[in-house]
Design a protein around this motif. Structure first.
Motif: not given
Length: 530
Positions: A48-55, A66-73
């Protein structure tokens, strides 16, 4: 095969409170496990290359999870190209435990709100949680209707991830805190389809669960106080775990990290296995092993089978050329068996990615992705090896480019897969019979030379040959009853999948309804049928 996409990939890390510190943790700091998530995600970004993130989970900050995520690789989302920003982000989000996700959408939009993990805030720590999901629910529409039939409930997104978030929240409200094995057991009775779940709450509880059929892969490893999991083994191997410590999570099982212990539990019976064969032939990293079977060796065996059935007259001008990248292993093995050269005649532009550059012209799209080398193709008899043909859009363009720009005198397409004749409702972006290439020529899984000749003519090739279905389990090394091969034999392993297929058959000749491109659209048709 640049026209097919997967649902997503998941990852997790946890450093238990322990006198020992794992050598995998940066700077020997037990609160720096989140720094490992981007590394894990980079190794499964093929999914998957549309979005990524972590908590992440950290008791030393007010925002326990706490969660960080966004559109992009992964590089974009975690700012890995800029050292100071990347270090600052990791510092802000580090903790003792973390989960991560990479996304490709089979539903929803290119919107940050669809990026995962999904976090649900709550004043009660056991109800404040985040999770990531890999797969697709075949009974999504029915579950959605059941929820929205309740007057005080509303779903804001068109995604099964939100369905799972609601079901988790509902179970916690009814059954209280702590019984995460019970939660998954109760949920499994409602879910139909493919689902791997990574979960983390504000109490520091974590679990990783795999659906009872094991449709999508997931593995885990333990090294002293360190636990990690990922969709593919290569991510754990590259993180530093010894290969002998990497294990497959069995269907219907979950790993629970709770109260300072790592435990494996069975949350649902597994009546049969239905591993998606596409994982081995296309989606997974060639360096991975899935359910104890090497992806690379499986692909080379497909090439051996291609060579065994080859009837083309081989001469000094004959060469094998793979379509980059996943067909390389099969092409190399085929060429070796036939004792002819395997050459890289197609150069792939690896920097195109997601782009605003669009064209309605097929040749333009192919030129953007691939460059044929005349030095390789000119006046040659080319055996062009592809891992699969789904919609045929890319293959048609490639054949034209190889013949016109490359100067090949003959092009013979060999496909290291049987014909794709049916949609997937378990996480692969091919949900409509009307968009598939093979069903336009076939009525069922039976292939004949006449059908292959008609397909070759349509593609602009001199000949075309597919592998038979039996070569799949023979190449992978898993008995055929343990594979999901619905897209090549129309035999779906779940009730909802069978229902969706019957509906797809009903609507495949309806021009207006046949425009739906994804399983969710087909499910909507099911809910609105008269």
């Amino acid at each position: 095969m640049a026209e097919l996409f997967h649902e997503c990939g998941i990852a997790a890390v946890y450093h238990l409170i322990h006198d020992d510190v794992s050598p995998l943790v940066p700077n020997n700091d037990q609160n720096q496990t989140a720094a490992l998530i981007p590394r894990l995600l980079l190794d499964i970004q093929n999914r998957g290359q549309l979005a990524a993130g972590m908590t992440s989970y950290n008791t030393e900050r007010k925002q326990l999870i706490r969660t960080h995520k966004d559109i992009g690789g992964v590089n974009e989302v975690f700012r890995l190209g800029r050292k100071e920003k990347a270090e600052q982000l990791i510092k802000e989000y580090n903790g003792r435990a973390a989960i991560g996700h990479v996304r490709y959408a089979t539903c929803g939009t290119d919107d940050r709100s669809y990026a995962q993990p999904f976090e649900r805030s709550h004043v009660q720590k056991s109800k404040w949680f985040s999770f990531g999901f890999n797969g697709q629910l075949a009974n999504y529409q029915k579950l959605r209707e059941q929820i929205e039939e309740q007057d005080d409930f509303h779903l804001a997104r068109e995604t099964d991830t939100e369905i799972i978030m609601h079901l988790l929240s509902q179970d916690f409200s009814i059954h209280g805190r702590g019984d995460l094995v019970g939660t998954m057991s109760r949920m499994s009775k409602k879910l139909d389809g493919a689902y791997n779940i990574v979960f983390l709450n504000a109490r520091g509880d974590m679990f990783i669960a795999r659906d009872p059929l094991g449709i999508r892969p997931v593995c885990y490893a333990i090294d002293g106080p360190m636990f990690a999991a990922a969709s593919e083994s290569v991510a754990l191997w590259n993180l530093g775990f010894d290969n002998s410590s990497i294990r497959t999570l069995e269907p219907g099982e979950m790993i629970l990290v709770q109260h300072g212990r790592i435990e494996k539990h069975r949350f649902a019976e597994s009546p049969r296995k239905a591993h998606c064969f596409f994982e081995w032939i296309y989606f997974a990293n060639a360096a991975s092993s899935l359910d104890e079977r090497s992806v690379y060796l499986s692909r080379t065996q497909l090439g051996v089978h291609l060579a065994k059935q080859e009837r083309l007259e081989i001469d000094e001008d004959t060469i094998v050329v793979p379509v980059p990248d996943t067909a390389k292993s099969a092409a190399s093995a085929m060429a070796y068996e036939l004792n002819i050269p395997c050459l890289e005649g197609l150069m792939r532009n690896r920097y195109v990615g997601r782009t605003f550059i669009e064209s309605k012209d097929r040749a333009d799209k192919v030129r953007l992705k691939f460059t044929p080398l005349p030095e390789v193709f000119r006046n040659r008899k080319v055996i062009l090896v592809e891992d699969s043909i789904v919609r045929s859009t890319t293959m048609k363009g490639l054949i034209d480019q190889i013949r016109v720009r490359g100067g090949a005198k003959e092009i013979h397409v060999r496909v290291a897969c049987p014909p794709i004749i049916s949609p997937c409702f378990y996480g692969i972006d091919m949900s409509n019979i009307g968009e598939l290439f093979a069903p336009k020529f076939m009525d069922g899984p039976e292939m004949t030379p006449a059908i292959e000749a008609a397909m070759a003519k349509k593609l602009g090739a001199d000949s075309l040959r597919y592998l038979p279905i039996d070569t799949l389990h023979e190449s992978i090394g898993i008995e055929e009853s343990s594979l999901c091969r619905a897209c090549v034999n129309s035999e779906y392993p779940t009730e909802a999948g069978r229902e969706l297929y019957q509906l797809a058959l009903e609507y495949k000749d309806d021009p207006e309804r046949a425009q739906s491109e994804r399983a969710y659209d087909v499910q909507t048709l099911m809910s609105t049928r008269s």
